[in-house]
Design a protein around this motif. Structure first.
Motif, PDB file in Angstrom:
ATOM      1  N   ASP A   9       0.831  -1.207   0.000  1.00 28.75           N
ATOM      2  CA  ASP A   9       0.000   0.000   0.000  1.00 28.75           C
ATOM      3  C   ASP A   9       0.869   1.262   0.000  1.00 28.75           C
ATOM      4  N   ARG A  10       2.006   1.188   0.723  1.00 26.31           N
ATOM      5  CA  ARG A  10       2.928   2.326   0.736  1.00 26.31           C
ATOM      6  C   ARG A  10       3.528   2.541  -0.669  1.00 26.31           C
ATOM      7  N   ALA A  11       3.786   1.448  -1.365  1.00 28.45           N
ATOM      8  CA  ALA A  11       4.306   1.548  -2.727  1.00 28.45           C
ATOM      9  C   ALA A  11       3.317   2.273  -3.640  1.00 28.45           C
ATOM     10  N   ILE A  12       2.024   1.914  -3.531  1.00 26.06           N
ATOM     11  CA  ILE A  12       0.989   2.574  -4.346  1.00 26.06           C
ATOM     12  C   ILE A  12       0.907   4.045  -3.994  1.00 26.06           C
ATOM     13  N   GLU A  13       1.015   4.350  -2.710  1.00 23.42           N
ATOM     14  CA  GLU A  13       0.922   5.741  -2.250  1.00 23.42           C
ATOM     15  C   GLU A  13       2.060   6.598  -2.824  1.00 23.42           C
ATOM     16  N   LEU A  14       3.298   6.054  -2.816  1.00 16.67           N
ATOM     17  CA  LEU A  14       4.448   6.830  -3.275  1.00 16.67           C
ATOM     18  C   LEU A  14       4.561   6.858  -4.796  1.00 16.67           C
ATOM     19  N   GLY A  15       4.210   5.757  -5.425  1.00 18.82           N
ATOM     20  CA  GLY A  15       4.367   5.669  -6.877  1.00 18.82           C
ATOM     21  C   GLY A  15       5.808   5.358  -7.240  1.00 18.82           C
ATOM     22  N   PRO A  16       6.076   5.138  -8.536  1.00 17.47           N
ATOM     23  CA  PRO A  16       7.431   4.786  -8.972  1.00 17.47           C
ATOM     24  C   PRO A  16       8.334   6.013  -9.002  1.00 17.47           C
ATOM     25  N   ARG A  17       9.624   5.772  -8.969  1.00 17.13           N
ATOM     26  CA  ARG A  17      10.601   6.863  -9.070  1.00 17.13           C
ATOM     27  C   ARG A  17      10.626   7.444 -10.481  1.00 17.13           C
ATOM     28  N   SER A  18      10.446   6.578 -11.500  1.00 15.75           N
ATOM     29  CA  SER A  18      10.511   7.025 -12.890  1.00 15.75           C
ATOM     30  C   SER A  18       9.134   7.462 -13.387  1.00 15.75           C
ATOM     31  N   PRO A  19       9.076   8.523 -14.218  1.00 18.75           N
ATOM     32  CA  PRO A  19       7.794   8.950 -14.809  1.00 18.75           C
ATOM     33  C   PRO A  19       7.344   8.068 -15.974  1.00 18.75           C
ATOM     34  N   ASP A  20       8.164   7.132 -16.382  1.00 18.13           N
ATOM     35  CA  ASP A  20       7.831   6.249 -17.507  1.00 18.13           C
ATOM     36  C   ASP A  20       6.562   5.455 -17.160  1.00 18.13           C
ATOM     37  N   PRO A  21       5.541   5.459 -18.048  1.00 15.46           N
ATOM     38  CA  PRO A  21       4.309   4.697 -17.765  1.00 15.46           C
ATOM     39  C   PRO A  21       4.564   3.220 -17.474  1.00 15.46           C
ATOM     40  N   ARG A  22       5.638   2.672 -18.079  1.00 15.91           N
ATOM     41  CA  ARG A  22       5.945   1.272 -17.818  1.00 15.91           C
ATOM     42  C   ARG A  22       6.336   1.050 -16.361  1.00 15.91           C
ATOM     43  N   ALA A  23       6.935   2.076 -15.746  1.00 14.94           N
ATOM     44  CA  ALA A  23       7.295   1.945 -14.335  1.00 14.94           C
ATOM     45  C   ALA A  23       6.036   1.876 -13.476  1.00 14.94           C
ATOM     46  N   ARG A  24       5.031   2.675 -13.826  1.00 12.08           N
ATOM     47  CA  ARG A  24       3.751   2.637 -13.088  1.00 12.08           C
ATOM     48  C   ARG A  24       3.083   1.271 -13.267  1.00 12.08           C
ATOM     49  N   LEU A  25       3.120   0.746 -14.487  1.00 18.40           N
ATOM     50  CA  LEU A  25       2.542  -0.562 -14.760  1.00 18.40           C
ATOM     51  C   LEU A  25       3.226  -1.630 -13.904  1.00 18.40           C
ATOM     52  N   GLY A  26       4.580  -1.596 -13.859  1.00 17.97           N
ATOM     53  CA  GLY A  26       5.323  -2.575 -13.078  1.00 17.97           C
ATOM     54  C   GLY A  26       5.026  -2.469 -11.596  1.00 17.97           C
ATOM     55  N   LEU A  27       4.883  -1.242 -11.106  1.00 21.79           N
ATOM     56  CA  LEU A  27       4.599  -1.064  -9.684  1.00 21.79           C
ATOM     57  C   LEU A  27       3.241  -1.661  -9.318  1.00 21.79           C
ATOM     58  N   LEU A  28       2.228  -1.428 -10.145  1.00 26.05           N
ATOM     59  CA  LEU A  28       0.903  -1.996  -9.872  1.00 26.05           C
ATOM     60  C   LEU A  28       0.944  -3.522  -9.916  1.00 26.05           C
ATOM     61  N   TYR A  29       1.659  -4.056 -10.895  1.00 22.81           N
ATOM     62  CA  TYR A  29       1.766  -5.517 -11.015  1.00 22.81           C
ATOM     63  C   TYR A  29       2.438  -6.105  -9.776  1.00 22.81           C
ATOM     64  N   ASN A  30       3.544  -5.477  -9.354  1.00 28.32           N
ATOM     65  CA  ASN A  30       4.264  -5.995  -8.185  1.00 28.32           C
ATOM     66  C   ASN A  30       3.412  -5.912  -6.921  1.00 28.32           C
ATOM     67  N   ALA A  31       2.654  -4.822  -6.764  1.00 32.78           N
ATOM     68  CA  ALA A  31       1.786  -4.698  -5.591  1.00 32.78           C
ATOM     69  C   ALA A  31       0.700  -5.779  -5.612  1.00 32.78           C
ATOM     70  N   ALA A  32       0.174  -6.070  -6.819  1.00 31.77           N
ATOM     71  CA  ALA A  32      -0.818  -7.142  -6.933  1.00 31.77           C
ATOM     72  C   ALA A  32      -0.211  -8.480  -6.518  1.00 31.77           C
ATOM     73  N   CYS A  33       1.042  -8.718  -6.912  1.00 33.07           N
ATOM     74  CA  CYS A  33       1.733  -9.956  -6.518  1.00 33.07           C
ATOM     75  C   CYS A  33       1.828 -10.065  -4.997  1.00 33.07           C
ATOM     76  N   VAL A  34       2.175  -8.949  -4.345  1.00 42.49           N
ATOM     77  CA  VAL A  34       2.327  -8.964  -2.882  1.00 42.49           C
ATOM     78  C   VAL A  34       0.990  -9.312  -2.224  1.00 42.49           C
ATOM     79  N   HIS A  35      -0.104  -8.679  -2.650  1.00 43.68           N
ATOM     80  CA  HIS A  35      -1.422  -8.959  -2.068  1.00 43.68           C
ATOM     81  C   HIS A  35      -1.841 -10.402  -2.323  1.00 43.68           C
ATOM     82  N   ALA A  36      -1.586 -10.898  -3.544  1.00 47.23           N
ATOM     83  CA  ALA A  36      -1.970 -12.275  -3.867  1.00 47.23           C
ATOM     84  C   ALA A  36      -1.207 -13.262  -2.987  1.00 47.23           C
ATOM     85  N   HIS A  37       0.094 -13.031  -2.829  1.00 46.01           N
ATOM     86  CA  HIS A  37       0.892 -13.963  -2.019  1.00 46.01           C
ATOM     87  C   HIS A  37       0.530 -13.845  -0.541  1.00 46.01           C
TER      88      HIS A  37
END
Length: 629
Positions: free
Chosen positions: A525-553
């Motif tokens: 949740d903290r990751a979603i709140e802060l967002g990625p360091r890079s402005p690249d849309p792919r970085a935002r996509l990766g951050l959401l995917y990784n957060a989903a992995c954490v919740h699923a696990h």
């Protein structure tokens, strides 16, 4: 008295002819050639020699003693070879009737010289060169073989061989020949002078300075020695000594050529010494003396650059190029300045022209190709950049930086294996570069070499322990090996960079693997709140995917307590919600492949039977029905 005056005049003209041969006068090659021809022709005529005649004795007055007669005969032999060099058009000349006539004439002059002073290696090497320019390769080969069978026995033979190699740009070979001449005749002034000039050509000013001081012990009246020593002092940043040598030249009220040379070289030295304003004054004086020459304009460009006046610097380089468009170094300097001004297409054109004018296959051309590659890389013309790097690498075989540049270009075109090969060669050649270890680790990770990747990340951290990106990269690598080690790396990375959201995803995943679901989802949740360091849309996509992995696990870790089932359901619902947000960032055609890949990811094992994931699959990636028979 007449004989003495003739000898004095001859010696002066002899000095002029040899002096112009060093091409260190501030004159261009054509002007030096004209000056050499004039001096040799006048000097030889004093003793009745016409370079184009088939023979005839030297007319030396009987008033000279035997040593002086031998000196005149030797010097006339030498001047005939120098005259032939000046008559023969340079290799860059086009194969025209005039060029062929010049080389044929040069060969006849060598015949005249051989009749006067006998064969020598230097004479035969020149004969081979002129024959080659006329297309007679068989004759040239025979002359070279004859030259190799001759040993310089006289000081003049060794000196002339050194002068031949000097003119050919083979400065190391020239140095060996000049040293041989000095062993045969330690007080040979011109061998010592050319030896120092060759050291300057090889960027060895300290050695050249010693040699030039030795020249002054032989002849302290030759002003150009002071000028060249002043240049050497300047290269060594001995600016006070340089000023003294240049002052000695100018205080002697020299002729126009020496004055021009002094102002040009002192101006260049003053730029290096931080006196750019004084340099401008010197160089403007030089331009008034010889406005058709290019060197003062080139140095004035450097002075304006030091004064942070880049546009004026560019204008001076343009004026220099107008006067000498065939000089590669001018195009190179202009390209360097344009690159600093971020005018990349124009800079690229400059390096391309410099490369065209460089001696083919040489180091200068390779360096220009390397710089062309850099600019093409910046312009995102990666394939062209790689071709330029390849041409440079054919010569710069030990250039470590070039391998690193090639690796970056290969990565830009998704040639990971080629990039890995370039990085291997770069790092194996002794470079201890933390960024390159990290990059190679990343490539090894992508290609499935987990152990190699971890070794590279560790090597990078040994050199740069405060790199949060490397800590994170090693942490992701450790997740498959040791969640505890991964947790330590992510803890350290977050301390170094607490505002990078995806670092919390990494730590959250490590917590989930260690059975700490609450800490895991808190980090996600903290990751979603802060967002990625890079402005690249792919970085935002990766951050959401990784957060989903954490919740699923984490949903699979909620195995205890009365509220465990509800918490597990909540985590699975949140994982599906985050996956949907990730899908919204993708174009329509990319969603189905993305979702099918997610459904196969072991991190989402707890979602396989979840109704939310099934709805996503039905909506975005429905199974394709086989065609009816």
């Amino acid at each position: 008295q007449a004989a003495r005056e003739t000898l004095t005049r001859f010696r002066k003209l002899y000095d002029e002819a040899l002096f112009h041969g060093t091409l260190l006068t501030g004159l261009d090659q054509d002007a030096s050639r004209v000056a050499t021809l004039r001096a040799t022709r006048e000097a030889l005529a004093l003793y009745g020699i016409d370079a184009d005649s088939a023979g005839g004795a030297i007319r030396v007055e009987s008033h000279l003693d035997d040593a002086e007669r031998r000196e005149v005969e030797t010097d006339c032999y030498e001047l005939l070879l120098v005259h032939a060099d000046a008559i023969s058009p340079p290799p860059s000349s086009k194969d025209t009737e005039g060029a062929r006539a010049g080389n044929s004439r040069a060969l006849r002059i060598l015949d005249r010289a051989e009749a006067l002073g006998g064969p020598s290696p230097a004479l035969q090497m020149r004969r081979a060169e002129y024959r080659s320019r006329l297309g007679d390769e068989a004759g040239a080969r025979a002359d070279r073989e004859r030259a190799e069978g001759l040993t310089p026995r006289r000081p003049v033979d060794a000196f002339l061989l050194g002068e031949y190699w000097y003119r050919a740009g083979e400065f190391e070979r020239a140095i060996r020949a000049f040293e041989a001449a000095l062993r045969l005749k330690p007080d040979h002034f011109w061998a010592q002078y050319f030896l120092a000039a060759a050291q300057l050509k090889l960027d060895r000013p300290a050695t050249a300075k010693v040699g030039l001081t030795a020249c002054l012990a032989l002849r302290d009246d030759f002003l150009w020695v002071y000028l060249l020593r002043g240049y050497a002092h300047g290269e060594l940043k001995e600016f006070e000594a340089a000023e003294a040598d240049f002052a000695r030249v100018l205080d002697s009220r020299p002729d126009e050529l020496a004055t021009y040379g002094a102002y040009v070289n002192r101006g260049g030295m003053r730029v290096r010494g931080g006196k750019a304003a004084e340099a401008v004054a010197d160089l403007e004086r030089a331009i008034k003396l010889r406005p058709a020459q290019y060197q003062a304009f080139a140095n004035l460009g450097q002075a304006f650059q030091a004064l942070d006046r880049p546009r004026e610097a560019l204008g001076q380089l343009d004026l220099a190029i107008q006067r000498a468009p065939e000089v590669a170094s001018l195009h190179r300097k202009r390209a360097q300045l344009l690159r600093e001004l971020r005018e990349l297409p124009a800079a690229l054109a400059g390096y391309t022209e410099a490369s065209r004018l460089d001696p083919p296959g040489g180091r200068l051309q390779a360096e220009d190709e390397k710089d062309r590659g850099r600019i093409l890389h910046e312009l995102k013309q990666y394939d062209d950049a790689l071709r330029a790097y390849e041409r440079a690498g054919a010569v710069l075989k030990d250039d470590r930086e070039l391998r690193r540049l090639q690796a970056d270009a290969f990565l830009a075109v998704n040639k990971g294996k080629d990039a890995l090969d370039a990085l291997n060669r770069y790092l194996d050649s002794g470079n201890a570069d933390p960024a390159s270890f990290r990059l190679r680790g990343f490539e090894r990770q992508k290609q499935g070499d987990a152990a190699g990747a971890l070794a590279d990340f560790t090597a990078s951290l040994t050199l740069d322990p405060k790199s949060a990106p490397t800590r994170a990269r090693r942490g992701w690598g450790f997740l498959n090996e040791s969640a505890r080690l991964a947790l330590d790396d992510f803890d350290q990375a977050i301390k170094l960079d607490p505002l990078d959201g995806d670092l919390y995803n990494g730590r959250g995943y490590a917590h989930a693997l260690l059975g700490h679901p609450r800490e895991a989802v808190s980090d996600a949740d903290r990751a979603i709140e802060l967002g990625p360091r890079s402005p690249d849309p792919r970085a935002r996509l990766g951050l959401l995917y990784n957060a989903a992995c954490v919740h699923a696990h984490a949903s699979g870790s909620e195995a205890h307590g009365p509220d465990a089932p509800d918490l597990a359901t909540r985590h699975r619902d949140r994982a599906v919600e985050l996956l949907r947000k990730a899908l919204d960032l993708l174009p329509a055609e990319a969603r189905a492949p993305f979702l099918r890949q997610a459904a196969e990811d072991p991190a989402f094992l707890s979602l396989r039977d979840h109704h939310g994931l099934q709805r996503l699959v039905a909506e975005f990636a429905p199974p394709v029905s086989p065609p009816r028979p």
